[in-house]
Scaffold this motif. Structure first.
Motif, PDB file in Angstrom:
ATOM      1  N   UNK A  30       0.824  -1.206   0.000  1.00  0.00           N
ATOM      2  CA  UNK A  30       0.000   0.000   0.000  1.00  0.00           C
ATOM      3  C   UNK A  30       0.853   1.248   0.000  1.00  0.00           C
ATOM      4  N   UNK A  31       1.876   1.250   0.858  1.00  0.00           N
ATOM      5  CA  UNK A  31       2.739   2.420   0.961  1.00  0.00           C
ATOM      6  C   UNK A  31       3.504   2.611  -0.339  1.00  0.00           C
ATOM      7  N   UNK A  32       4.034   1.514  -0.882  1.00  0.00           N
ATOM      8  CA  UNK A  32       4.762   1.615  -2.148  1.00  0.00           C
ATOM      9  C   UNK A  32       3.840   2.130  -3.249  1.00  0.00           C
ATOM     10  N   UNK A  33       2.604   1.630  -3.283  1.00  0.00           N
ATOM     11  CA  UNK A  33       1.643   2.093  -4.281  1.00  0.00           C
ATOM     12  C   UNK A  33       1.350   3.569  -4.076  1.00  0.00           C
ATOM     13  N   UNK A  34       1.263   3.988  -2.806  1.00  0.00           N
ATOM     14  CA  UNK A  34       1.016   5.392  -2.514  1.00  0.00           C
ATOM     15  C   UNK A  34       2.152   6.255  -3.038  1.00  0.00           C
ATOM     16  N   UNK A  35       3.388   5.803  -2.810  1.00  0.00           N
ATOM     17  CA  UNK A  35       4.551   6.570  -3.261  1.00  0.00           C
ATOM     18  C   UNK A  35       4.564   6.660  -4.777  1.00  0.00           C
ATOM     19  N   UNK A  36       4.301   5.552  -5.442  1.00  0.00           N
ATOM     20  CA  UNK A  36       4.284   5.558  -6.908  1.00  0.00           C
ATOM     21  C   UNK A  36       3.177   6.481  -7.409  1.00  0.00           C
ATOM     22  N   UNK A  37       1.996   6.416  -6.792  1.00  0.00           N
ATOM     23  CA  UNK A  37       0.891   7.299  -7.186  1.00  0.00           C
ATOM     24  C   UNK A  37       1.283   8.757  -6.987  1.00  0.00           C
ATOM     25  N   UNK A  38       1.927   9.033  -5.855  1.00  0.00           N
ATOM     26  CA  UNK A  38       2.368  10.406  -5.596  1.00  0.00           C
ATOM     27  C   UNK A  38       3.362  10.861  -6.656  1.00  0.00           C
ATOM     28  N   UNK A  39       4.239   9.937  -7.057  1.00  0.00           N
ATOM     29  CA  UNK A  39       5.211  10.290  -8.082  1.00  0.00           C
ATOM     30  C   UNK A  39       4.537  10.537  -9.433  1.00  0.00           C
ATOM     31  N   UNK A  40       3.500   9.791  -9.739  1.00  0.00           N
ATOM     32  CA  UNK A  40       2.771  10.000 -10.992  1.00  0.00           C
ATOM     33  C   UNK A  40       2.096  11.362 -10.980  1.00  0.00           C
ATOM     34  N   UNK A  41       1.485  11.691  -9.858  1.00  0.00           N
ATOM     35  CA  UNK A  41       0.867  13.013  -9.721  1.00  0.00           C
ATOM     36  C   UNK A  41       1.930  14.085  -9.851  1.00  0.00           C
ATOM     37  N   UNK A  42       3.072  13.837  -9.230  1.00  0.00           N
ATOM     38  CA  UNK A  42       4.178  14.772  -9.311  1.00  0.00           C
ATOM     39  C   UNK A  42       4.633  14.937 -10.760  1.00  0.00           C
ATOM     40  N   UNK A  43       4.703  13.838 -11.479  1.00  0.00           N
ATOM     41  CA  UNK A  43       5.143  13.903 -12.882  1.00  0.00           C
ATOM     42  C   UNK A  43       4.144  14.692 -13.715  1.00  0.00           C
ATOM     43  N   UNK A  44       2.880  14.515 -13.422  1.00  0.00           N
ATOM     44  CA  UNK A  44       1.865  15.263 -14.150  1.00  0.00           C
ATOM     45  C   UNK A  44       1.980  16.757 -13.913  1.00  0.00           C
ATOM     46  N   UNK A  45       2.483  17.100 -12.738  1.00  0.00           N
ATOM     47  CA  UNK A  45       2.588  18.522 -12.418  1.00  0.00           C
ATOM     48  C   UNK A  45       3.951  19.102 -12.764  1.00  0.00           C
ATOM     49  N   UNK A  46       4.858  18.272 -13.272  1.00  0.00           N
ATOM     50  CA  UNK A  46       6.200  18.763 -13.591  1.00  0.00           C
ATOM     51  C   UNK A  46       6.149  19.887 -14.611  1.00  0.00           C
ATOM     52  N   UNK A  47       5.275  19.772 -15.577  1.00  0.00           N
ATOM     53  CA  UNK A  47       5.239  20.806 -16.607  1.00  0.00           C
ATOM     54  C   UNK A  47       4.789  22.138 -16.034  1.00  0.00           C
ATOM     55  N   UNK A  48       4.100  22.124 -14.903  1.00  0.00           N
ATOM     56  CA  UNK A  48       3.652  23.359 -14.268  1.00  0.00           C
ATOM     57  C   UNK A  48       4.576  23.776 -13.128  1.00  0.00           C
ATOM     58  N   UNK A  49       5.362  22.842 -12.609  1.00  0.00           N
ATOM     59  CA  UNK A  49       6.099  23.091 -11.389  1.00  0.00           C
ATOM     60  C   UNK A  49       7.316  23.973 -11.581  1.00  0.00           C
ATOM     61  N   UNK A  50       8.069  23.761 -12.601  1.00  0.00           N
ATOM     62  CA  UNK A  50       9.275  24.537 -12.791  1.00  0.00           C
ATOM     63  C   UNK A  50      10.465  23.871 -12.129  1.00  0.00           C
ATOM     64  N   UNK A  51      10.418  23.670 -10.822  1.00  0.00           N
ATOM     65  CA  UNK A  51      11.518  23.064 -10.080  1.00  0.00           C
ATOM     66  C   UNK A  51      10.951  21.994  -9.148  1.00  0.00           C
ATOM     67  N   UNK A  52      11.663  20.900  -9.087  1.00  0.00           N
ATOM     68  CA  UNK A  52      11.289  19.814  -8.165  1.00  0.00           C
ATOM     69  C   UNK A  52      12.369  19.775  -7.083  1.00  0.00           C
ATOM     70  N   UNK A  53      11.947  19.699  -5.836  1.00  0.00           N
ATOM     71  CA  UNK A  53      12.868  19.600  -4.705  1.00  0.00           C
ATOM     72  C   UNK A  53      12.822  18.172  -4.180  1.00  0.00           C
ATOM     73  N   UNK A  54      13.979  17.636  -3.840  1.00  0.00           N
ATOM     74  CA  UNK A  54      14.045  16.292  -3.268  1.00  0.00           C
ATOM     75  C   UNK A  54      14.978  16.318  -2.065  1.00  0.00           C
ATOM     76  N   UNK A  55      14.558  15.637  -0.977  1.00  0.00           N
ATOM     77  CA  UNK A  55      15.340  15.569   0.251  1.00  0.00           C
ATOM     78  C   UNK A  55      14.944  14.325   1.025  1.00  0.00           C
TER      79      UNK A  55
END
Length: 162
Positions: free
Chosen positions: A3-28
């Protein structure tokens, strides 16, 4: 765990969809060791973070952006898997330690009770015979205590729960 792994992957997909609008992605990596991604800057207490600037333009840039995204998703999934494997190992170790502690406690209780019963037999053997205490009574008392010892050795759980 899935479930957690699926959640992370889903979050990453949402993140990827917003990349074109985001400009910069931060990771930590947060205090719990979990890799985080966001299009907003990390919290102020985070000292080390990485930025991924949005690539615009040609197909090559889009391919690099997709490769970077795929790498982030893979790293996030691997980190989540490692985190949950570590948690499972810690739980198993804690459960084993608890079982060992209970066995030690049980063995200690059995030894103490056995010693108490043996002292009781010794006390009975030390009693003097007289008009109120016959050899038959002495033998019967010793036999009852010996039965308790036998019960203790045969079924200690039931002995203490009686």
């Amino acid at each position: 765990m899935h479930r957690i792994s699926a959640f992370i992957v889903t979050a990453m997909i949402v993140l990827a969809g917003s990349i074109t609008f985001a400009g910069t992605i931060y990771t930590w990596t947060d205090a719990d060791g979990v890799k985080r991604y966001s299009n907003s800057p990390p919290p102020e207490d985070v000292e080390q973070y990485e930025t991924i600037n949005e690539l615009q333009g040609d197909q090559e840039a889009e391919g690099r952006k997709r490769e970077e995204y795929d790498r982030m998703v893979q790293e996030a999934g691997q980190a989540a898997d490692r985190h949950f494997e570590q948690q499972a190992e810690e739980k198993a170790k804690a459960a084993q330690a608890e079982r060992d502690r209970k066995m030690e406690t049980q063995a200690s209780r059995i030894a103490a009770e056995r010693e108490r019963l043996e002292k009781e037999i010794a006390a009975i053997n030390g009693r003097a015979l007289g008009p109120n205490f016959s050899p038959g009574q002495k033998a019967a008392l010793i036999e009852r205590v010996q039965e308790k010892i036998n019960h203790l050795e045969r079924d200690p759980d039931n002995y203490f729960n009686r």
